[in-house]
Design a protein around this motif. Structure first.
Motif, PDB file in Angstrom:
ATOM      1  N   GLY A 125      82.920  30.983 -49.307  1.00  0.00           N
ATOM      2  CA  GLY A 125      84.256  30.639 -48.815  1.00  0.00           C
ATOM      3  C   GLY A 125      84.596  31.370 -47.529  1.00  0.00           C
ATOM      4  N   TRP A 126      84.338  32.672 -47.519  1.00  0.00           N
ATOM      5  CA  TRP A 126      84.736  33.444 -46.333  1.00  0.00           C
ATOM      6  C   TRP A 126      83.798  33.208 -45.148  1.00  0.00           C
ATOM      7  CZ3 TRP A 126      89.265  35.441 -45.122  1.00  0.00           C
ATOM      8  CH2 TRP A 126      90.198  35.562 -46.156  1.00  0.00           C
ATOM      9  N   VAL A 127      82.538  32.902 -45.452  1.00  0.00           N
ATOM     10  CA  VAL A 127      81.633  32.556 -44.340  1.00  0.00           C
ATOM     11  C   VAL A 127      82.102  31.251 -43.690  1.00  0.00           C
ATOM     12  CG1 VAL A 127      79.291  31.759 -43.827  1.00  0.00           C
ATOM     13  CG2 VAL A 127      79.624  33.868 -45.082  1.00  0.00           C
ATOM     14  N   LEU A 128      82.486  30.286 -44.529  1.00  0.00           N
ATOM     15  CA  LEU A 128      83.028  29.032 -43.988  1.00  0.00           C
ATOM     16  C   LEU A 128      84.303  29.306 -43.182  1.00  0.00           C
ATOM     17  CD1 LEU A 128      82.885  26.208 -46.695  1.00  0.00           C
ATOM     18  CD2 LEU A 128      82.111  26.076 -44.348  1.00  0.00           C
ATOM     19  N   ARG A 129      85.133  30.146 -43.746  1.00  0.00           N
ATOM     20  CA  ARG A 129      86.409  30.477 -43.085  1.00  0.00           C
ATOM     21  C   ARG A 129      86.162  31.072 -41.688  1.00  0.00           C
ATOM     22  NH1 ARG A 129      92.054  30.156 -42.914  1.00  0.00           N
ATOM     23  NH2 ARG A 129      92.850  32.020 -41.981  1.00  0.00           N
ATOM     24  N   MET A 130      85.163  31.936 -41.591  1.00  0.00           N
ATOM     25  CA  MET A 130      84.878  32.579 -40.301  1.00  0.00           C
ATOM     26  C   MET A 130      84.476  31.557 -39.246  1.00  0.00           C
ATOM     27  SD  MET A 130      82.815  35.947 -41.439  1.00  0.00           S
ATOM     28  CE  MET A 130      83.436  37.422 -40.688  1.00  0.00           C
ATOM     29  N   ILE A 131      83.860  30.463 -39.689  1.00  0.00           N
ATOM     30  CA  ILE A 131      83.421  29.446 -38.723  1.00  0.00           C
ATOM     31  C   ILE A 131      84.586  28.548 -38.317  1.00  0.00           C
ATOM     32  CG2 ILE A 131      81.882  27.466 -38.386  1.00  0.00           C
ATOM     33  CD1 ILE A 131      79.964  28.874 -40.392  1.00  0.00           C
ATOM     34  N   VAL A 132      85.415  28.164 -39.275  1.00  0.00           N
ATOM     35  CA  VAL A 132      86.440  27.152 -38.963  1.00  0.00           C
ATOM     36  C   VAL A 132      87.787  27.745 -38.527  1.00  0.00           C
ATOM     37  CG1 VAL A 132      85.401  25.503 -40.556  1.00  0.00           C
ATOM     38  CG2 VAL A 132      87.308  26.891 -41.348  1.00  0.00           C
ATOM     39  N   ASP A 133      87.994  29.036 -38.784  1.00  0.00           N
ATOM     40  CA  ASP A 133      89.298  29.635 -38.493  1.00  0.00           C
ATOM     41  C   ASP A 133      89.399  29.955 -36.996  1.00  0.00           C
ATOM     42  OD1 ASP A 133      91.724  30.983 -38.702  1.00  0.00           O
ATOM     43  OD2 ASP A 133      90.755  32.886 -39.170  1.00  0.00           O
ATOM     44  N   GLN A 134      89.572  28.927 -36.179  1.00  0.00           N
ATOM     45  CA  GLN A 134      89.532  29.129 -34.720  1.00  0.00           C
ATOM     46  C   GLN A 134      90.913  29.180 -34.084  1.00  0.00           C
ATOM     47  OE1 GLN A 134      86.761  26.564 -32.707  1.00  0.00           O
ATOM     48  NE2 GLN A 134      85.307  26.624 -34.377  1.00  0.00           N
ATOM     49  N   ARG A 135      91.948  29.107 -34.874  1.00  0.00           N
ATOM     50  CA  ARG A 135      93.341  29.154 -34.389  1.00  0.00           C
ATOM     51  C   ARG A 135      93.580  28.169 -33.234  1.00  0.00           C
ATOM     52  NH1 ARG A 135      92.825  35.500 -35.308  1.00  0.00           N
ATOM     53  NH2 ARG A 135      92.124  35.149 -37.428  1.00  0.00           N
ATOM     54  N   LEU A 136      93.021  26.989 -33.396  1.00  0.00           N
ATOM     55  CA  LEU A 136      93.208  25.944 -32.385  1.00  0.00           C
ATOM     56  C   LEU A 136      94.690  25.607 -32.244  1.00  0.00           C
ATOM     57  CD1 LEU A 136      91.734  23.809 -30.587  1.00  0.00           C
ATOM     58  CD2 LEU A 136      91.907  22.279 -32.532  1.00  0.00           C
TER      59      LEU A 136
END
Lengths: 270, 280
Positions: free
Chosen positions: B82-93
């Motif tokens: 979960g957190w590895v995925l979060r690190m990739i998608v959490d880009q604050r676009l």
């Protein structure tokens, strides 16, 4: 500076900030909603795993709720005075040279910064923290007396002093290391760590959160002293009385470091 | 950091009409690596944010026990993925789009001969690749060092997980985009973005596996698209189902993502109709 003048200045600036806050009332309520959701997030995690009477190193659901609430109160109190500076100090005061103006004013710079950057919206965090703390105390069977109310107030203030000291220490780094981004992200993330009893962490992390970035002294140790929890695996067992002293000492130390850093300030020529 | 030379992959992109978007992805990567200190600061923020969950469940279930079938190993693997995925998608676009709207800088994008939303997605993909290398891989290394014995990556179905993760990636883009587009209507949307992000963390299964919530709540959350961000991809890894079930789940996730994309198109058009940019 006399105590009366200090109080007068604090009240004046609070009045000004209160007027600003009343102009933007929605901000306060949106902030409060955010805070409530943030707490629901934490409670959901703890509730999902501690439901059914599970206990973790002497901490049951009610006690962890108390810890969460206490942490919010201490954090919120400090955030009213120093969080806004912590977020924007490098950009506003060092890179853009805003500190120049304060240097020529007849007031202690740190105090001046604090007065100008008060954020009364953070009162929402304190209010929410008190409610959560009361629920936690209720669940863990605390019977409130005047002495206990005074004790929790003193401990919350000492926790707030530790938070303030950490902010000041971090923002002082800006005198030596100019950064594009502030360290607010890691600092806020560290707050997640002290939502739980420190005894669940390996010793090096406990040492880190007790001595180096002492957020444990702001939340975990006071809450544990208040609830009188004896734990296996805890780094140290602190009674309640050294905590206000530690809070005061850390704040004085941070202030000294800030003034040492100030000597290194180079004006940007504004 | 070295980049592949233009000549190696641009002819293919040009042939597919994607040259501008490939360049946009490259620019996004270059912009991000311009400030290595920022990458480092953001990277160290993540472990502080998530390690509490890991050590909490490790302390609780270290000596055995489980909650609704989730033992220590399953939970540690769940949170790791979960957190590895979060690190990739959490880009604050959302924040970036809001900044463009607030500063008026969005106009310089609108006059370009490329689709604004596709351009932003290209940047999202570029940063996603960068975050995979600079955030996700070191995080996997760190988590393996700390909880290696409890992370079980062998039993899972990696292929299906990657497919679901790709859907999650696109859905995360659409959700962040939707939040960013609110800036056209509200101007200051930071606090709202933060609040919505917190809520999404909770109802997408990042903080707690959704099936640990009370049954009625879980049933409601199953009807929403957010479970495709974290819960579903991790579930197909931890508990692979029948191939048809996984295919059906993937299709539903893709349909939700398509729906969000269409919604963004509509909101964007509406935003442009009412948006006024002052100045030269």
């Amino acid at each position: 500076m006399s105590i009366m003048r200090t109080l007068l200045l604090v009240l004046r600036f609070m009045g000004v900030h209160m007027k600003t806050m009343l102009l933007y009332r929605t901000n306060f309520f949106v902030g409060l909603t955010s805070q409530i959701i943030y707490t629901v997030l934490s409670l959901s995690f703890v509730g999902a795993f501690l439901a059914g009477g599970r206990v973790i190193n002497g901490w049951d659901f009610g006690r962890i709720i108390f810890l969460l609430g206490f942490g919010d109160v201490a954090f919120g109190l400090s955030a009213i005075f120093l969080f806004r500076i912590f977020v924007g100090f490098e950009q506003t005061y060092i890179i853009h040279g805003g500190l120049d103006k304060l240097l020529v004013q007849p007031l202690c710079i740190l105090f001046n910064l604090m007065l100008r950057n008060m954020d009364l919206n953070q009162g929402a965090v304190v209010i929410k923290g008190i409610v959560v703390m009361l629920i936690g105390a209720q669940l863990s069977g605390t019977v409130w007396t005047t002495a206990l109310v005074l004790l929790v107030a003193v401990l919350a203030l000492s926790g707030a002093m530790v938070y303030c000291a950490v902010y000041v220490a971090f923002l002082t780094l800006g005198f030596w290391f100019r950064r594009r981004n502030s360290l607010v992200g890691p600092m806020l993330s560290m707050n997640y760590l002290v939502q739980y009893p420190l005894s669940i962490y390996p010793t090096p992390l406990q040492v880190f959160l007790t001595l180096f970035i002492p957020l444990g002294l702001a939340t975990y140790y006071p809450a544990r002293a208040f609830l009188e929890i004896q734990e296996d695996g805890a780094l140290i067992n602190l009674a309640w009385w050294p905590l206000p002293l530690l809070g005061l000492c850390s704040l004085v130390l941070a202030s000294v470091v800030f003034h040492v850093g100030l000597r290194n300030y180079a004006s940007s020529g504004t | 950091m070295s980049f592949p030379s233009r000549g190696r992959f641009l002819p293919l992109a040009r042939w597919a009409g994607l040259e501008a978007y490939v360049q946009a992805a490259r620019v996004a990567i270059r912009q991000a690596v311009c400030y290595p200190a920022d990458i480092f600061i953001e990277f160290i923020s993540y472990p502080f944010a998530f390690l509490g969950y890991f050590f909490f469940v490790a302390a609780l279930f270290g000596s055995g026990g489980s909650v609704q079938g989730y033992g220590l190993s399953t939970l540690i693997t769940y949170f790791s993925l979960g957190w590895v995925l979060r690190m990739i998608v959490d880009q604050r676009l959302d924040g970036n789009v809001a900044a463009l709207v607030q500063s008026g800088g969005v106009v310089s994008h609108l006059v370009r001969p490329v689709d604004f939303l596709h351009y932003l997605f290209a940047g999202f993909v570029g940063r996603g690749c960068l975050r995979f290398c600079f955030y996700a891989l070191p995080a996997i290394l760190m988590l393996t060092t700390l909880f290696g014995e409890d992370i079980s990556l062998r039993s899972g179905d990696v292929g299906w997980f990657i497919l679901y993760a790709l859907v999650a990636f696109r859905m995360a883009f659409e959700l962040q985009m939707l939040l960013g587009l609110t800036a056209f209507f509200l101007t200051m949307n930071h606090q709202i973005s933060w609040t919505v992000d917190m809520t999404i963390r909770l109802i997408s299964g990042l903080i707690v596996p959704l099936n640990l919530f009370p049954e009625p709540l879980f049933r409601i959350l199953e009807l929403l698209p957010f479970q495709y961000l974290y819960f579903k991809p991790i579930q197909v890894f931890l508990h692979p189902a029948e191939i048809w079930n996984m295919l059906a789940g993937l299709t539903v996730g893709m349909l939700w993502t398509l729906g969000l994309a269409l919604c963004n198109r509509t909101v964007f058009r509406a935003a442009l109709r009412r948006h006024v940019i002052y100045g030269s």
